[in-house]
Design a protein around this motif. Structure first.
Motif, PDB file in Angstrom:
ATOM      1  N   ILE C 224       0.802  -1.266  -0.105  1.00 54.31           N
ATOM      2  CA  ILE C 224       0.015  -0.025   0.012  1.00 54.31           C
ATOM      3  C   ILE C 224       0.814   1.351   0.074  1.00 54.31           C
ATOM      4  N   TYR C 225       1.819   1.390   0.958  1.00 52.82           N
ATOM      5  CA  TYR C 225       2.879   2.400   0.918  1.00 52.82           C
ATOM      6  C   TYR C 225       3.499   2.668  -0.495  1.00 52.82           C
ATOM      7  N   THR C 226       3.944   1.527  -1.065  1.00 53.13           N
ATOM      8  CA  THR C 226       4.810   1.726  -2.183  1.00 53.13           C
ATOM      9  C   THR C 226       3.603   2.064  -3.404  1.00 53.13           C
ATOM     10  N   TYR C 227       2.371   1.840  -3.343  1.00 55.31           N
ATOM     11  CA  TYR C 227       1.330   2.305  -4.300  1.00 55.31           C
ATOM     12  C   TYR C 227       1.025   3.497  -4.008  1.00 55.31           C
ATOM     13  N   ILE C 228       0.781   3.999  -3.018  1.00 54.51           N
ATOM     14  CA  ILE C 228       0.456   5.448  -2.664  1.00 54.51           C
ATOM     15  C   ILE C 228       1.529   6.576  -3.075  1.00 54.51           C
ATOM     16  N   TYR C 229       2.810   6.155  -2.348  1.00 51.58           N
ATOM     17  CA  TYR C 229       3.877   7.137  -2.592  1.00 51.58           C
ATOM     18  C   TYR C 229       4.734   7.019  -3.559  1.00 51.58           C
ATOM     19  N   GLU C 230       4.781   5.820  -4.119  1.00 51.64           N
ATOM     20  CA  GLU C 230       6.010   5.376  -5.281  1.00 51.64           C
ATOM     21  C   GLU C 230       4.941   5.166  -6.660  1.00 51.64           C
ATOM     22  N   ASN C 231       3.619   4.885  -6.500  1.00 48.17           N
ATOM     23  CA  ASN C 231       2.894   4.411  -7.683  1.00 48.17           C
ATOM     24  C   ASN C 231       3.326   3.422  -8.468  1.00 48.17           C
ATOM     25  N   ASN C 232       4.012   2.432  -7.615  1.00 44.50           N
ATOM     26  CA  ASN C 232       4.244   0.940  -7.977  1.00 44.50           C
ATOM     27  C   ASN C 232       3.314  -0.146  -7.456  1.00 44.50           C
ATOM     28  N   ASP C 233       2.956  -0.830  -8.646  1.00 44.94           N
ATOM     29  CA  ASP C 233       1.935  -2.056  -8.202  1.00 44.94           C
ATOM     30  C   ASP C 233       2.566  -3.228  -7.854  1.00 44.94           C
ATOM     31  N   PHE C 234       2.980  -3.345  -6.959  1.00 51.00           N
ATOM     32  CA  PHE C 234       3.664  -4.738  -6.386  1.00 51.00           C
ATOM     33  C   PHE C 234       2.517  -5.656  -5.667  1.00 51.00           C
ATOM     34  N   SER C 235       1.425  -5.519  -6.106  1.00 49.41           N
ATOM     35  CA  SER C 235       0.319  -6.520  -5.442  1.00 49.41           C
ATOM     36  C   SER C 235       0.970  -8.013  -5.536  1.00 49.41           C
ATOM     37  N   PHE C 236       1.773  -8.480  -6.285  1.00 48.21           N
ATOM     38  CA  PHE C 236       2.220  -9.868  -6.695  1.00 48.21           C
ATOM     39  C   PHE C 236       3.163 -10.186  -5.219  1.00 48.21           C
ATOM     40  N   PHE C 237       3.373  -9.121  -4.717  1.00 52.38           N
ATOM     41  CA  PHE C 237       4.216  -9.555  -3.309  1.00 52.38           C
ATOM     42  C   PHE C 237       3.599 -10.376  -2.461  1.00 52.38           C
ATOM     43  N   ILE C 238       2.128 -10.385  -2.531  1.00 50.30           N
ATOM     44  CA  ILE C 238       1.241 -11.055  -1.632  1.00 50.30           C
ATOM     45  C   ILE C 238       1.835 -12.600  -1.510  1.00 50.30           C
ATOM     46  N   ALA C 239       2.108 -13.127  -2.718  1.00 50.97           N
ATOM     47  CA  ALA C 239       2.195 -14.537  -3.166  1.00 50.97           C
ATOM     48  C   ALA C 239       3.596 -15.276  -2.487  1.00 50.97           C
ATOM     49  N   ILE C 240       4.730 -14.176  -2.522  1.00 47.56           N
ATOM     50  CA  ILE C 240       5.970 -15.031  -2.069  1.00 47.56           C
ATOM     51  C   ILE C 240       6.902 -13.874  -1.046  1.00 47.56           C
ATOM     52  N   THR C 241       6.897 -12.765  -1.792  1.00 47.27           N
ATOM     53  CA  THR C 241       7.730 -11.710  -0.948  1.00 47.27           C
ATOM     54  C   THR C 241       7.360 -11.484   0.548  1.00 47.27           C
TER      55      THR C 241
END
Lengths: 461, 461, 461
Positions: C224-241
């Motif tokens: 969420i932080y990355t999405y809000i402040y850096e506008n990067n969609d790292f939603s796939f981090f849910i699976a492994i990261t």
């Protein structure tokens, strides 16, 4: 007898003389090995033999006498002779009356005689107390001390005190006695050492057959096809690439085969409306080897995991990666991150890891010492609930992995599907039928049947 | 006595009063801890003590009386006093006649006295029924409920009923009794809690010594040599690179050492022509610690696997890979796939994976609960056949890995061979001699000897 | 009785007729399933029932008679009726006198009645020998042969011979009897099948709660932080990261929680100056679930290992690596090897590997079959010494991993610390206090207290 031994002890405090004398009939290999071991453990040993002069093969500290004299010296007589010579004991019946006879014999074939050797001996000498013991230990193991495993000695007999006496001797030799009950268990005990993984035979042959089939199927599609049509020599795929395709396929199919008989059983019971009729023989046998099928599936899954994890260390993979990066660098381009691909790759790996994790849990709970410590409810929870969850995760892992190729005509070389498509047939079928069986309209009558009710009581008449 | 307890039950249905009174002689630490635990489990406890007033250390619900009065109140007396004070029990012989005396004492050294404490007690009080028990449980464990493991209480005694009574108490305290037979087993039971992995001592010291040697050998060749002659600081190799060289070497050597004594035994038997003479002492000891050697080898092999699998995650490796790819990219060249290298790399990995897989199987079958469930034939099949197959695969893995460097003079820094060459000596020797022993002309006489025949019967006279 | 059975055998050598007749009272589900199984195992079965005509549900080879007639035909009567109907047996007291009654009943709730069903039966029929057995086996398991695990049948009873007879039947049905002592154990045996991992409940709920907390904490900071402040969609981090961040944190915290109660216990004992007062209830409960906490920690650690090892196979990681290498290649530069980084990366991995290796060793020694084979001293050595070493290594692994970010303000998104900082609090606290407790000035009085001395004897009065 316990009183006596305690008195003996008071008189003879030296360890090597405290034990009661044991008589061994027969100076064959096992008789000699057992005698050696007993003398080492402090038992005075008397051999009963026809030829009392061949003393050089026999342990030095042992006495050798005729059968009658030897038997009179001891309360316990170990019968180290073969069953076909048991008849010669009949004239000694009076001497052997009341004594403990230990039958240590084995047969050459399963169920060679209608009744066990020990029961035969008990019929010949009804006045003696026959105990079956020691047949599961090999003479070579006794002799060389190679008792790393299989320290267990099965003991059975009708006389409790005689059995206790023999069990004490077993313990004194550093072995672990296991009471198997009355002399009726002798047949089973005599069959035991002749077995070589009887429950594993069918699962192993099935796995070998399927593995060979899938291996050659893959060799044809991956190596021969590529060689013929693309003129590429990928023969080194035999070492890792193809095993790593066959292993997951085998693991998934075998895991599904663990749950398939349960599905069949439920359908048969629903159809018959009773649980009191026996299943067909093939289903019974299948049900009994589910644990073995599951463990072989786990072995394949573990191999798949290790084969997958070494991927980055392979020269081929490292060459392929370099080639891809260099071609991108030479084209002066950097691909952006493909989010769909990242999702697919990560969720595929995560599903596989979780499925394998549950699978290993199932494997651990099937260790004898663990499964003995859970009750029936807990065992069913683990094997049924967690097992199905593992099957679902592993099937999903395979589906996500192969998803994009399913409908791609390029994936069908020689019009044959890839093996991961074949591997999905049974698991998907099991999961679909299980899903239907969980519905209340099916689950309720099934539960009633399993609790003993009969839909059609006349059926079984 | 069982009859009585059943009557008591009918009269007193409340749980905490159903148990029979137990008397404890001695108010030392263990006596108090055991008394606490027994009161918690519902046993009325009476202490027998010289000083009946020190009641503050003693559990509140317990009575404290003189020895004679306390003994009269119970059928079971737990002797929680030290062996050197056993003599004071002699005057009480009449009171203790027919009662069950539980000896819970331990010694400070292995085999401290010629006969065990329990046997000594039985000699002092021949009219009582002495049972050895509870000595394997620590007072601290009883007190704090820290009984996660070692719930086993070894029990031995000459009187069956007395033993059963004590075993019932053991079970009531939440512990697991294990019948070890007659009182002759007391010596072994008293020695048991003094041991600290006696079978593991030699294998562990051997492994530590060899590991230290190979570690410093590697440090010299990989770090010091490189530093002196190439002026490169590779000191960080100490963390992973060198351990990952030492581990596989240790695993292979220890695995070969598991099979070496069997080779020696076969040669000695062939030379002597008999199996009835004892092996030299060193060989006997070596044979008895083969399981431990094998498990330590498995530990090294597992470490090697994990150390290898983390390779791509190492900063050094990732730097080396980048450097190689960038230099190729800058030279505008792409290497073609080296098929020989791909074959070598893949077959080396595949051999290692299969060897390790069999090795893990061997490890699992050596778990006590698994090895108790296989018979002698199955155990030998797994440990001998699969074990040798594992040794062959692991040796081949090492040979393929190092094959190309064997004859390369550059591989010999300071004229010293690399350690993987050293590691191959014993495994190759074992495999070559085993190969010779499998030939019929050698195997046949050996099998005959192991079945009890003697080539030269006079030899053993 | 053993004499008789041996005579019977001599007269009737056919297997199916050798067994003694068994009577079953009650034709409910379990009675029928047990009867089926007994007939299969060669026992003649007689049912005692009010309605003697409903024979279609009952195994064909069984006889159905009135209760009195059926009881007269057998020495063993299995009471397959519910506790609330036991009263109807009172009029049969005379017929049942001296016979073995097997109570197989279960309750619906834990401790449903003040005394166990078997004890209730023994009170109703004081002339009979009541044995508790078979209640841990399900009817469905008996019927379908699904006895892969839980072959154990707990048996208890006051009459030794009666118990032996029942244990022989248990063995004959292919099950494993386990003697639990006198009838007082019946309550425990009746409670056993109702449990579903009672010791695991608290550790599992605690782990689930903590996991959920850390998971959402990470989702907030990483996605969420990355999405809000850096506008990067790292939603796939849910699976492994993110799982691979939560798992090691959970493993470390749970491992520390295994050793925390021991620390508390030591402090409480030092404060009180005695070991003879009970710990607070929460500490007792915590101590009893340490093994479960440790095994869950091991599960998390294993997941962390596998999640870490698949890293190079992730599409995201491979994209990131390519990008880094290409950008270097395009800039025409090659970075030199960063030695500090190489040291940190390698030692971080090596610490983790060694810590995990010791952790797995602890897990293996907690397998019931292994822990039963070590004595108290060895168990404490492994669980305490090796356990603390593992905790030290794992804490060091986390410290080295996160060392450089600790004081970096950029690491604090939303002013919240990263979860690995949170994970270090408990382990570091445990290690620091343990370090203080090891000092002689603290260790000496603690050892004295644990050996039974009291600093202030009046305290416990």
């Amino acid at each position: 007898m316990n009183k006596n031994s305690s008195n003996m002890m008071a008189l003879a405090p030296n360890t090597s003389e405290k034990r009661e004398t044991v008589c061994i009939f027969g100076t064959g290999d096992f008789g000699r090995a057992l005698g050696h071991k007993m003398i080492q453990s402090g038992y005075p040993v008397v051999y009963g033999s026809r030829r009392t002069q061949i003393s050089n093969l026999i342990p030095k500290d042992a006495e050798v006498l005729g059968h009658t004299e030897a038997a009179q010296k001891a309360a316990i007589i170990i019968i180290a002779i073969q069953r076909q010579h048991y008849n010669f004991l009949t004239p000694l019946a009076e001497v052997l009356r009341g004594k403990v006879l230990v039958d240590i014999s084995n047969n050459l074939k399963l169920n060679q005689y209608p009744e066990s050797n020990a029961e035969h001996l008990a019929q010949l000498l009804p006045g003696s107390k026959v105990v079956k013991a020691f047949n599961t230990v090999s003479a070579w193991a006794l002799q060389s001390g190679m008792l790393d495993a299989s320290r267990q000695v099965f003991v059975c007999g009708d006389d409790l005190k005689a059995k206790q006496t023999v069990m004490n001797i077993v313990r004194a030799l550093g072995l672990t006695p296991l009471d198997k009950g009355s002399l009726l268990a002798a047949q089973e005990i005599e069959n035991y050492p002749l077995q070589l993984f009887p429950m594993w035979k069918f699962p192993i042959f099935l796995s070998l057959g399927l593995t060979a089939f899938f291996f050659f199927y893959c060799v044809a599609l991956e190596i021969i096809y590529t060689y013929i049509y693309e003129n590429n020599d990928f023969s080194f795929f035999i070492a890792i690439t193809i095993p790593n395709r066959v292993c997951p396929v085998m693991a998934l199919i075998l895991l599904a085969l663990v749950y398939l008989p349960g599905i069949f059983a439920a359908i048969i019971q629903l159809y018959r409306g009773t649980k009191y009729r026996r299943f067909p023989d093939w289903l019974d046998k299948w049900m009994l080897c589910r644990k073995q099928l599951g463990l072989i599936a786990l072995a394949f899954a573990s191999l798949h995991v290790v084969f997958t994890l070494v991927t980055p260390m392979r020269a081929f993979v490292s060459w392929r990666t370099s080639k891809r990066i260099i071609s991108q660098a030479l084209n002066n381009q950097t691909e952006p991150l493909d989010h769909t691909n990242a999702w697919l790759s990560d969720s595929y790996l995560a599903l596989g890891i979780l499925g394998f994790f549950l699978f290993v849990l199932l494997g651990i709970t099937s260790l004898p010492s663990v499964s003995n410590n859970v009750n029936w409810r807990e065992f069913r929870f683990v094997q049924s609930k967690l097992g199905y969850l593992s099957l679902i995760l592993c099937t999903a892992h395979t589906l996500v992995y192969g998803g994009k190729w399913f409908l791609n005509p390029l994936a069908y070389k020689w019009y044959l599907p890839d093996i991961y498509i074949l591997s999905l047939i049974i698991p998907c079928a099991v999961l679909v039928v299980k899903f239907l069986l969980v519905f209340p309209c099916v689950d309720k009558p099934l539960t009633q049947i399993r609790q003993g009710s009969e839909r059609n009581p006349k059926y079984s008449e």
